[in-house]
Write an enzyme that holds these catalytic residues in place. Structure first.
Site, PDB file in Angstrom:
ATOM      1  N   GLY A 186      24.565  89.165  96.442  1.00 23.73           N
ATOM      2  CA  GLY A 186      25.960  88.805  97.336  1.00 23.73           C
ATOM      3  C   GLY A 186      26.834  89.287  96.474  1.00 23.73           C
TER       4      GLY A 186
ATOM      5  N   PHE B 181      35.110  86.227  93.128  1.00 21.39           N
ATOM      6  CA  PHE B 181      35.251  87.112  91.642  1.00 21.39           C
ATOM      7  C   PHE B 181      33.632  87.440  91.253  1.00 21.39           C
ATOM      8  CE2 PHE B 181      37.475  83.123  92.401  1.00 21.39           C
ATOM      9  CZ  PHE B 181      38.598  83.553  91.909  1.00 21.39           C
TER      10      PHE B 181
ATOM     11  N   THR C 165      26.261  88.771  93.580  1.00 14.16           N
ATOM     12  CA  THR C 165      24.974  88.356  92.969  1.00 14.16           C
ATOM     13  C   THR C 165      23.853  89.603  93.131  1.00 14.16           C
ATOM     14  OG1 THR C 165      24.610  86.725  94.144  1.00 14.16           O
ATOM     15  CG2 THR C 165      25.595  85.845  92.408  1.00 14.16           C
TER      16      THR C 165
ATOM     17  N   ASP D 199      34.699  74.134  94.705  1.00 11.11           N
ATOM     18  CA  ASP D 199      34.852  75.378  95.763  1.00 11.11           C
ATOM     19  C   ASP D 199      32.949  75.564  96.715  1.00 11.11           C
ATOM     20  OD1 ASP D 199      34.189  78.099  97.621  1.00 11.11           O
ATOM     21  OD2 ASP D 199      33.736  78.611  96.828  1.00 11.11           O
TER      22      ASP D 199
END
Length: 158
Positions: free
Chosen positions: A23, A27, A30, A134
């Site tokens: 993904g 920020f 991955t 988040d």
């Protein structure tokens, strides 16, 4: 984030073989990787956005390391730099996130267990004065192997 980014079969830090990208967000990116020095164990490589100071990166990594020992959080195995990139090597939690799983929660006991696991993890964060900032269905992963819920993605934790 500076390019080029890692591609499948790239070796990162002489140890981690990239399998595929998992993904990308504002920020971090991955990747699923194999740890070639640990019986090809499957891990997550998180590449943090550039612009972070080394001191802030280490402080945040140590925070993740301390809570990663608690139930409900992926274990942080290592943190390092690769050139100007800051990297985290974490436990891979195989399973659907809550947004994928919500239609599969058929009875009240499944719902209670899922929510209870998530709340236990959030209590650990609160006790450690960490605000995730988040929490959303895609950051709550249900481990197929363990049948437990994990809180992931601390990209904007404070």
């Amino acid at each position: 984030m500076a390019d080029p980014m890692y591609e499948p079969d790239d070796i990162v830090c002489e140890q981690y073989k990239v399998v595929r990208q998992l993904g990308a967000g504002g920020f971090a990116k991955t990747f699923l990787v194999q740890d070639t020095k640990c019986l090809d164990a499957i891990r997550v490589l998180k590449v943090l956005s550039s612009g972070m100071s080394p001191e802030l990166f280490e402080r945040e990594a140590r925070k993740l390391e301390s809570i990663g020992k608690a139930p409900g959080f992926p274990t942080l195995f290592a943190f390092m730099q690769d050139g100007d990139r800051f990297l985290l090597i974490m436990q891979y939690i195989e399973g659907p996130d809550l947004s994928e799983r919500v239609g599969q929660l058929r009875n009240l006991s499944d719902v209670v267990r899922f929510i209870s696991d998530a709340l236990d993890a959030l209590c650990v964060l609160q006790r450690n004065h960490i605000v995730h900032r988040d929490i959303k269905p895609s950051n709550l992963i249900h481990s197929v192997e363990e049948g437990k819920t994990y809180v992931v993605d601390f990209g904007i934790a404070k």
